[in-house]
Design a protein around this motif. Structure first.
Motif, PDB file in Angstrom:
ATOM      1  N   GLU A   3     -26.218   3.820  -1.639  1.00  0.00           N
ATOM      2  CA  GLU A   3     -25.935   4.829  -2.662  1.00  0.00           C
ATOM      3  C   GLU A   3     -24.737   5.703  -2.298  1.00  0.00           C
ATOM      4  N   GLY A   4     -24.189   5.496  -1.081  1.00  0.00           N
ATOM      5  CA  GLY A   4     -22.992   6.226  -0.678  1.00  0.00           C
ATOM      6  C   GLY A   4     -23.115   7.083   0.561  1.00  0.00           C
ATOM      7  N   ALA A   5     -24.292   7.140   1.178  1.00  0.00           N
ATOM      8  CA  ALA A   5     -24.472   7.966   2.374  1.00  0.00           C
ATOM      9  C   ALA A   5     -23.770   7.346   3.578  1.00  0.00           C
ATOM     10  N   GLN A   6     -23.398   8.202   4.521  1.00  0.00           N
ATOM     11  CA  GLN A   6     -22.804   7.763   5.784  1.00  0.00           C
ATOM     12  C   GLN A   6     -23.766   8.148   6.907  1.00  0.00           C
ATOM     13  N   VAL A   7     -24.375   7.131   7.510  1.00  0.00           N
ATOM     14  CA  VAL A   7     -25.444   7.361   8.485  1.00  0.00           C
ATOM     15  C   VAL A   7     -24.990   6.889   9.863  1.00  0.00           C
ATOM     16  N   PHE A   8     -25.238   7.709  10.883  1.00  0.00           N
ATOM     17  CA  PHE A   8     -24.876   7.427  12.276  1.00  0.00           C
ATOM     18  C   PHE A   8     -26.103   7.723  13.145  1.00  0.00           C
ATOM     19  N   ASN A   9     -26.575   6.790  13.964  1.00  0.00           N
ATOM     20  CA  ASN A   9     -26.239   5.389  14.063  1.00  0.00           C
ATOM     21  C   ASN A   9     -26.705   4.656  12.803  1.00  0.00           C
ATOM     22  N   LYS A  10     -26.000   3.575  12.472  1.00  0.00           N
ATOM     23  CA  LYS A  10     -26.331   2.849  11.250  1.00  0.00           C
ATOM     24  C   LYS A  10     -27.769   2.327  11.312  1.00  0.00           C
TER      25      LYS A  10
END
Length: 319
Positions: A107-114
């Motif tokens: 949906e467009g989120a940027q997650v770290f760690n993937k």
């Protein structure tokens, strides 16, 4: 940036040593806004997006009442960065949380760690990909295979694949005392896979946590040294943490693995090294930031937020 930390409850933090707290403190120092939630607060419903009931927090600098908060409900995709910091164990609920976060990525989120990288790198089994850096190791649920491994190496360590903090680790020396009962305890009569490794005498000098951030090694590690006759160096098992410069072999391992793991979306990795041998690759919630900073003056949290800012910027450009 608005940074969401998905972590354990804020009330459980021991802020004098907590790595997630160190990240939050550095983020706030730079003017970023800090938001927190637990995995249980993630929600998705058909026709909508992944959301969470969150706590927008401000750090106070007080050792006890260390934050103030306001409540909110927000779509995960609306944060500039999401930092997944839920502590192990990697159980079913952790697994489900990674799937919800992966949906948020779509949906467009940027997650770290993937989230996918978290699932693809179980912390004990991830070393199998890099046999050139590990000592003699066996993964099996077969009791006879364990006995044969002991007969060959004479002094071995047995551990469950889902343990953390040194839980469930046994050493069996040359006499093989209690080997049978230990196998039965760990492999549940053949129902559960375990890991067996040759005992590494270098543990007396510590089980080193080598941090890798954005594919690059932190120049200092934390050697967790067993105390009082223990075989385990884990801090949770009473080990003494001593920060020290990473060795040439530590650096070689970190520089070999770092770019590979970073390319898979693992912004922060904790390599466990005994002597010159890699023993684990920790990806769920690597720690030791504050211990290293307190003893050496090297600001690990600043290095992490630097890397997070770069990764978020690069991800935004490619969206």
């Amino acid at each position: 940036m608005d940074i969401l930390f998905v972590a354990d409850s804020l009330e459980s933090f021991k802020i004098y040593k907590d790595t997630t707290f160190a990240m939050m403190r550095e983020a706030q120092r730079r003017g970023h806004r800090i938001i927190a939630c637990e995995p249980r607060h993630l929600v998705w419903q058909r026709g909508g997006v992944v959301q969470a009931a969150v706590r927008r927090i401000t750090l106070t600098g007080d050792a006890k009442a260390w934050f103030t908060e306001t409540a909110d409900t927000v779509a995960i995709k609306d944060f500039d960065a999401v930092v997944m910091r839920k502590d192990p164990p990697f159980d079913s609920e952790f697994f489900y949380a990674t799937h919800l976060l992966e949906q948020a990525e779509r949906e467009g989120a940027q997650v770290f760690n993937k989230p996918r990288a978290l699932r693809d790198h179980p912390e004990k089994l991830a070393i199998l990909e890099f046999p050139q850096f590990i000592g003699p190791t066996l993964v099996t649920r077969d009791a006879d295979a364990v006995r044969a491994f002991h007969a060959e190496h004479r002094d071995i360590i047995l551990k469950p694949l889902d343990g953390m903090g040194g839980m469930g680790i046994f050493r069996v020396k040359d006499d093989g005392l209690n080997l049978g009962s230990i196998i039965e305890t760990l492999n549940k009569d053949g129902a559960q896979t375990i890991m067996v490794q040759k005992f590494l005498p270098a543990i007396k000098d510590g089980d080193k946590r080598v941090l890798v951030i954005g594919g690059k090694p932190v120049p200092y590690c934390l050697a967790r040294i067993p105390q009082g006759g223990e075989v385990r160096g884990n801090l949770a098992a009473g080990g003494k943490g001593v920060a020290q410069p990473i060795s040439a072999s530590d650096r070689a391992i970190a520089e070999a693995l770092g770019p590979i793991l970073a390319a898979r979306g693992l912004l922060l990795v904790g390599l466990d090294v005994i002597g010159d041998s890699l023993t684990e690759i920790n990806v769920t919630s690597p720690t030791c930031f504050q211990e290293i900073a307190d003893q050496t003056g090297f600001d690990v949290a600043a290095m992490f937020i630097d890397a997070l800012e770069v990764a978020q910027s690069e991800a935004s450009r490619t969206r």
